[in-house]
Design an enzyme around this catalytic site. Structure first.
Site, PDB file in Angstrom:
ATOM      1  N   ASP A 169      70.435  34.505  55.165  1.00 57.98           N
ATOM      2  CA  ASP A 169      69.575  34.306  56.332  1.00 57.98           C
ATOM      3  C   ASP A 169      69.869  35.426  57.316  1.00 57.98           C
ATOM      4  OD1 ASP A 169      67.684  32.572  57.894  1.00 57.98           O
ATOM      5  OD2 ASP A 169      69.368  32.566  59.282  1.00 57.98           O
ATOM      6  N   GLU A 177      69.178  36.965  61.533  1.00 56.56           N
ATOM      7  CA  GLU A 177      68.716  36.799  62.910  1.00 56.56           C
ATOM      8  C   GLU A 177      68.309  38.178  63.418  1.00 56.56           C
ATOM      9  OE1 GLU A 177      68.196  33.933  64.094  1.00 56.56           O
ATOM     10  OE2 GLU A 177      69.380  32.748  62.668  1.00 56.56           O
ATOM     11  N   GLU A 187      63.419  35.542  74.613  1.00 59.81           N
ATOM     12  CA  GLU A 187      62.892  34.566  73.657  1.00 59.81           C
ATOM     13  C   GLU A 187      63.756  34.514  72.399  1.00 59.81           C
ATOM     14  OE1 GLU A 187      59.581  36.302  76.080  1.00 59.81           O
ATOM     15  OE2 GLU A 187      61.211  37.093  74.860  1.00 59.81           O
ATOM     16  N   HIS A 197      70.294  28.595  65.956  1.00 60.98           N
ATOM     17  CA  HIS A 197      70.217  29.303  64.681  1.00 60.98           C
ATOM     18  C   HIS A 197      71.422  30.226  64.556  1.00 60.98           C
ATOM     19  CE1 HIS A 197      65.698  28.773  63.736  1.00 60.98           C
ATOM     20  NE2 HIS A 197      66.071  27.862  64.634  1.00 60.98           N
ATOM     21  N   ASP A 214      73.021  28.806  58.716  1.00 62.37           N
ATOM     22  CA  ASP A 214      71.726  28.520  58.106  1.00 62.37           C
ATOM     23  C   ASP A 214      71.722  28.843  56.613  1.00 62.37           C
ATOM     24  OD1 ASP A 214      70.940  27.732  60.573  1.00 62.37           O
ATOM     25  OD2 ASP A 214      69.393  29.257  60.865  1.00 62.37           O
TER      26      ASP A 214
END
Length: 234
Positions: free
Chosen positions: A7, A9, A52, A150, A155
């Site tokens: 995963d 980010e 965000e 997250h 994850d």
């Protein structure tokens, strides 16, 4: 078979808009079992972190400022993943960012033929349902209580459990088929105990009708009742 569940980010939604990879977490599976080997790195994106994105993963520009660049860690990452298939949720997103970073380093990109997308698998198995990682973990009873924000490694660890469930669950190693496939409840019963239908002892059927003696005793008992409600002739 060796597979890597991973995963990422990022700072945003698309490398085309100048967004960068800031974290990657990888979990090694061999024959759908976690080996305990992982690879986890934070990257300095050398750019600002949109609020965000920070709200999603909690990684600030200050936190990432002393982390290595992707180029510094690319070799170790490629060594870890090797030539294994790569499993991700909404895998096109992760592959796009990973390949954009590799291309920027002048390195060979990873073929999409190695991509396994658990989102596509989930949509096929559960059409019309929610397919987020959180929703699927809830469906399969995977504990995600420690997932506040997250995080790439966390994850990836959750996704590795989900991937196993989506592709046959914990019964996969008990299958008698040459190719792994999802087990139905009847398949699992037959697989875990092939002789279950004939292993029960045969019992003599129990009589369910009253005997002649019981009928006489019942008649004698009824005769002792005074003014029974069902006797309209009384």
């Amino acid at each position: 078979m060796r597979e890597i569940v991973f995963d990422t980010e990022t700072t945003g939604l698309s490398p085309k808009d100048g967004h960068r990879l800031v974290e990657i977490g990888c979990v090694e599976l061999v024959n759908r079992v976690e080996t305990g080997r992982t690879h986890h790195v934070y990257f300095n994106p050398n750019r600002s972190m949109p609020s965000e994105a920070e709200a999603v993963h909690g990684l600030s520009a200050i936190f990432l400022s002393d982390k290595p660049s992707f180029a510094d860690e690319a070799g170790a990452l490629l060594d870890f993943i090797g030539d294994a298939p790569l499993v991700a949720h909404n895998a096109t997103f992760d592959f796009t960012f990973l390949n954009a970073e590799l291309e920027q380093c002048g390195l060979e990109t990873i073929s999409l033929t190695r991509m396994i997308d658990t989102l596509a698998i989930a949509r096929q198995r559960h059409p019309g349902a929610k397919h987020s990682l959180d929703a699927l973990c809830s469906r399969y009873g995977i504990d995600r209580s420690h997932r506040v924000k997250h995080g790439a490694l966390l994850d990836a660890q959750l996704l590795s459990q989900l991937y196993v469930e989506l592709t046959g669950g914990r019964q996969i190693g008990l299958s008698l088929r040459s190719e792994p496939a999802a087990e139905t409840p009847s398949d699992m019963c037959a697989t875990t105990n092939p002789g279950w239908r004939t292993s029960r002892p045969v019992r003599t059927p129990r009589p369910h009708m009253a005997s002649e003696e019981e009928l006489l005793r019942h008649k004698a008992f009824i005769a002792k009742l005074a003014d029974p409600l069902w006797d309209s002739t009384a």
